[in-house]
Every structure is written in structure tokens, then in C-alpha cells.
Write a protein that holds these residues in place. Structure first.
Motif, PDB file in Angstrom:
ATOM      1  N   UNK A   1       9.390 -66.381  14.714  1.00  0.00           N
ATOM      2  CA  UNK A   1       8.830 -67.822  14.438  1.00  0.00           C
ATOM      3  C   UNK A   1       8.772 -67.986  13.180  1.00  0.00           C
ATOM      4  N   UNK A   2       9.018 -68.970  12.630  1.00  0.00           N
ATOM      5  CA  UNK A   2       9.242 -69.192  11.072  1.00  0.00           C
ATOM      6  C   UNK A   2       8.023 -69.729  10.437  1.00  0.00           C
ATOM      7  N   UNK A   3       6.688 -69.014  10.890  1.00  0.00           N
ATOM      8  CA  UNK A   3       5.436 -69.353  10.144  1.00  0.00           C
ATOM      9  C   UNK A   3       4.847 -67.980  10.712  1.00  0.00           C
ATOM     10  N   UNK A   4       3.214 -68.097  10.007  1.00  0.00           N
ATOM     11  CA  UNK A   4       2.594 -66.995  10.340  1.00  0.00           C
ATOM     12  C   UNK A   4       1.419 -67.369  11.366  1.00  0.00           C
TER      13      UNK A   4
ATOM     14  N   UNK B   1       0.641 -80.017   4.747  1.00  0.00           N
ATOM     15  CA  UNK B   1      -0.595 -79.497   4.844  1.00  0.00           C
ATOM     16  C   UNK B   1      -1.091 -79.150   3.457  1.00  0.00           C
ATOM     17  N   UNK B   2      -0.103 -78.541   2.522  1.00  0.00           N
ATOM     18  CA  UNK B   2      -0.443 -78.123   1.233  1.00  0.00           C
ATOM     19  C   UNK B   2      -0.781 -76.762   1.517  1.00  0.00           C
ATOM     20  N   UNK B   3      -0.191 -75.826   2.375  1.00  0.00           N
ATOM     21  CA  UNK B   3      -0.366 -74.466   2.282  1.00  0.00           C
ATOM     22  C   UNK B   3       0.341 -73.897   1.297  1.00  0.00           C
ATOM     23  N   UNK B   4      -0.116 -72.730   0.715  1.00  0.00           N
ATOM     24  CA  UNK B   4       0.360 -72.204  -0.494  1.00  0.00           C
ATOM     25  C   UNK B   4       1.256 -70.857  -0.109  1.00  0.00           C
ATOM     26  N   UNK B   5       0.782 -70.629   1.047  1.00  0.00           N
ATOM     27  CA  UNK B   5       1.826 -69.354   1.564  1.00  0.00           C
ATOM     28  C   UNK B   5       2.246 -69.675   3.207  1.00  0.00           C
ATOM     29  N   UNK B   6       3.352 -69.314   3.457  1.00  0.00           N
ATOM     30  CA  UNK B   6       3.687 -69.257   4.972  1.00  0.00           C
ATOM     31  C   UNK B   6       4.462 -67.954   4.948  1.00  0.00           C
TER      32      UNK B   6
ATOM     33  N   UNK C   1      15.478 -66.188   4.228  1.00  0.00           N
ATOM     34  CA  UNK C   1      15.966 -64.886   3.540  1.00  0.00           C
ATOM     35  C   UNK C   1      14.853 -63.889   3.032  1.00  0.00           C
ATOM     36  N   UNK C   2      13.641 -64.321   3.040  1.00  0.00           N
ATOM     37  CA  UNK C   2      12.569 -63.322   2.491  1.00  0.00           C
ATOM     38  C   UNK C   2      11.885 -63.071   3.446  1.00  0.00           C
ATOM     39  N   UNK C   3      12.084 -63.642   4.743  1.00  0.00           N
ATOM     40  CA  UNK C   3      11.065 -63.119   6.004  1.00  0.00           C
ATOM     41  C   UNK C   3      11.929 -62.681   7.193  1.00  0.00           C
TER      42      UNK C   3
ATOM     43  N   UNK D   1       3.973 -58.526  16.539  1.00  0.00           N
ATOM     44  CA  UNK D   1       4.680 -57.240  16.013  1.00  0.00           C
ATOM     45  C   UNK D   1       4.512 -57.136  14.610  1.00  0.00           C
ATOM     46  N   UNK D   2       5.619 -58.028  13.900  1.00  0.00           N
ATOM     47  CA  UNK D   2       5.537 -58.001  12.424  1.00  0.00           C
ATOM     48  C   UNK D   2       5.288 -59.477  11.759  1.00  0.00           C
ATOM     49  N   UNK D   3       4.659 -59.367  10.513  1.00  0.00           N
ATOM     50  CA  UNK D   3       4.585 -60.529   9.718  1.00  0.00           C
ATOM     51  C   UNK D   3       4.923 -60.325   8.500  1.00  0.00           C
ATOM     52  N   UNK D   4       5.536 -61.592   7.732  1.00  0.00           N
ATOM     53  CA  UNK D   4       5.785 -61.215   6.404  1.00  0.00           C
ATOM     54  C   UNK D   4       5.483 -62.694   5.443  1.00  0.00           C
ATOM     55  N   UNK D   5       4.605 -62.564   4.592  1.00  0.00           N
ATOM     56  CA  UNK D   5       4.292 -63.975   3.931  1.00  0.00           C
ATOM     57  C   UNK D   5       5.444 -64.121   2.884  1.00  0.00           C
TER      58      UNK D   5
END
Ligand code: GRF
Length: 210
Positions: free
Chosen positions: A110-113, A134-139, A178-180, A156-160
């Protein structure tokens, strides 16, 4: 050898990340035995073909009722006899008959935390639009096991991933991929192929040291 079936609907960049990880040895002791798409035009099917992997289309449009599609999807999965089903950009609600048949053997990217920006209506680009609104600074991205509730199974796994000034939904989606996403999904498959993942009675996952 972990038998993996991958379900896709679109471009297949997550599928490609898995294929590349298998080729490079980042994932050991696993093989993709079938790629299944609900969309006959999914570029993901081209990626499977180029990699010499069997691609099958099971489209809801081909069935008179949703129940018949659900049965066909289950039959197609059972025929592949997977140990693990990976939802990689799969835009179809997984029917309960599949979840029951493969309990705790289905993972999704899923493309969010999760539990942020998930659930009904939160898919693809819409997720990143909501993050920016929402103006979130990290996803980031989440790999989770799939149960009957949308985006709800054990994480199972998450990456900010950082949200940057001036990001558009498209730019942010690409960074999250790319990064997650393209890192987490192969890593999740590798951990499961090494039998290092358990889910406790509180539905919390644990990863055993290698
Ligand atoms: C991506 O945004 C992914 O997060 C979501 O589906 C979209 C397309 O993925 N699950 P892909 O390029 O088809 O793998």
C-alpha cells in the motif's frame, strides 16, 4: 522453494522489482509461478512475458456475475499452487473465498503508512493527492497481510518517505515507489521465503533474526 503468484492490474513496476530482485539474488529460495491480471492490457503482463513467467488474465468483464469471477480467480490461483500471493498494484477487491483459501498467505503493498491514508478510495494516485491535501510531511509505503477488511491485515514492513515542497501527486508517487515500494516488497518476499515471519495471537508480525 517458495512458490509465488503475483496479482497485477497496471504498469507492473512492483512486479518488475520482484523479478529484478530474483535475478540479482536479493530474493533467494523463491520463484514466481504465475502472474495474474484482471486487465488484459496491463503492461505488467508484458513484463511477465519478457521474464518468461506465465501470465494469465482473469477479467471480471468475462463473467456474468461477480461470484463467477471470484470463483474463476480462486481456481486460477489454486491451479498455480502458490505458497504466497503478492498483490502488486492489484486493483480488485480480493474475494473472501480467496482470503479463506490462502489465510495469512496474501500480502499487499500500500503506498502509504497504514493506518494513515488507507481504506476505501485510497488507491494509486488518490493516496498521494490526499497526503498533499493534508499537508503531511512524511509518507511512505506498507507491506501488510491481507484479511477481509481493506488495508487492515497485520503490518509486515514499512518505510518512510519525505514529502517535499512543491511535490505533485505524480512526483510523490514516483518517490514512494522508488524509495519504498520497490524495496519493501522484495524484502517481504525474501523474509517469507526464509521462513522468518510469524504472526502472533494479537495479529502482530515478528521477524526472526537470520
Ligand atoms: C502503485 O501506486 C502501488 O503503490 C499500488 O499500485 C500502483 C501501481 O503499481 N499498489 P505497479 O506499477 O502496477 O506495480
Amino acid at each position: 522453494m517458495l512458490r509465488v503468484a503475483v496479482c497485477v492490474s497496471g504498469g507492473g513496476t512492483n512486479l518488475q522489482a520482484i523479478i529484478d530482485a530474483l535475478r540479482s539474488g536479493t530474493i533467494e529460495n523463491a520463484q514466481i509461478v504465475r502472474v495474474i491480471s484482471n486487465n488484459k492490457n496491463a503492461y505488467a503482463l508484458e513484463r511477465a512475458k519478457a521474464a518468461g513467467i506465465e501470465g494469465v488474465c482473469v477479467s471480471p468483464k468475462e463473467y456474468a456475475t461477480r461470484a463467477l469471477f471470484n470463483e474463476a480467480l480462486l481456481a486460477c490461483l489454486k491451479e498455480a499452487a502458490p505458497d504466497l500471493i503478492v498483490l502488486a498494484g492489484f486493483m480488485v477487491a480480493v474475494p473472501s473465498c480467496v482470503i479463506e483459501a490462502f489465510r495469512d498467505k496474501i500480502i499487499n503493498i500500500h503506498p502509504a503508512l497504514i493506518p494513515s491514508f488507507c481504506g476505501k478510495g485510497y488507491y494509486g494516485l488518490h493516496v498521494h493527492e490526499k497526503v498533499l491535501q493534508r499537508g503531511a510531511k512524511v509518507t511512505g509505503a506498507t507491506v501488510h497481510f491481507v484479511d477481509e477488511d481493506l488495508d487492515h491485515g497485520p503490518i509486515l514492513l514499512q518505510k518512510a518517505v519525505e514529502v517535499r515542497e512543491g511535490d505533485t501527486p505524480e512526483v510523490l508517487q514516483r518517490r514512494v515507489m522508488e524509495e519504498a515500494e520497490w524495496i519493501l516488497l522484495p524484502r517481504a518476499i525474501s523474509l517469507i521465503a526464509q521462513d522468518r515471519v510469524t504472526i502472533d495471537d494479537n495479529r502482530i508480525t515478528h521477524i526472526k533474526e537470520s
